[in-house]
Enzyme design. Sequence first.
Site: not given
Length: 302
Positions: A131-133, A233
Amino acid sequence: MYKWRVKKSERGISLENFIYKQLSTWSHKQVKNSIDAKRAFINGKNVFISKWNLKPNDLVLFTPTKKDAETLGPQGRYKFIDVLFEDNYIIMTNKPPFIDFESYVETVKNYLKRKNQKEKSYPYLGQMHRLDKETSGIMAFTKKKVANTLAEQFRDHRIKKFYLALVNGQVQADQGTLNKKLEKGEFAEGKKSRVSDSPEAKRAITEYRVAERYEQATLLNVQILTGRTHQIRVHMSDLGHPIVGDKIYGGETGLPFNRQVLHAERLYFTHPITKKKMRLTAPLPADIQTLVDRLRDGEIVK
């Protein structure tokens, strides 16, 4: 005393949200009460307006009382993890925002190490996905190599992954499918993925359904049928409705927020050992819940 420097990506964030981001063991109410009590300083000036907008390079000092400081804990904000499910073979956690993948992996390893202090061997942790930050939500790990067949479910797209995403503007259709190939790479303005028809581009499918509509934004239930880098995104940005708070694919326009409003809410899979059908849900983090509540009340967020 706590000291932080405001980053360029945090331009316009309120003082309350900024401090809350740093001290996630506190509630918004605790942070606001401390600001009201004149415990916060910006560039040396005492500021007691919780909605004060910060600028890049602002120096924020926070001086909690001795009693309040005890609630912060000696080992920082990631001392503990939120475990959604755990047995001898797998562990499923609810990752908070603002922690990068590598750091979070170490946090989970430390949790397992503390839990099994009597064992001399270092705990094994299989990393199934990322998962992204800034993205919160469900993370899947294995505790034994025999359970690593779970990775095959990810690879074969047999795992169902559902996200909640708040996007800018009014999405016209009640539901839809985004089926555009994505190319992974290093592109302008920090982008790591883009819509492309190049030979290097890979198939990417994102399905969405409108959950709630607000004046400034739309809350979506999103399912990804493939797992490409920054898939949701990029697809939502290409649709013309970038994720709220996405500085890379959404720019500085739209509803202001200090991070991308994307949460990995649900994960449906088959247990790699018991073969039991698993359905896990991660509750919304406080910052997103607060924003959604404000939008539901018809408040214009600036």
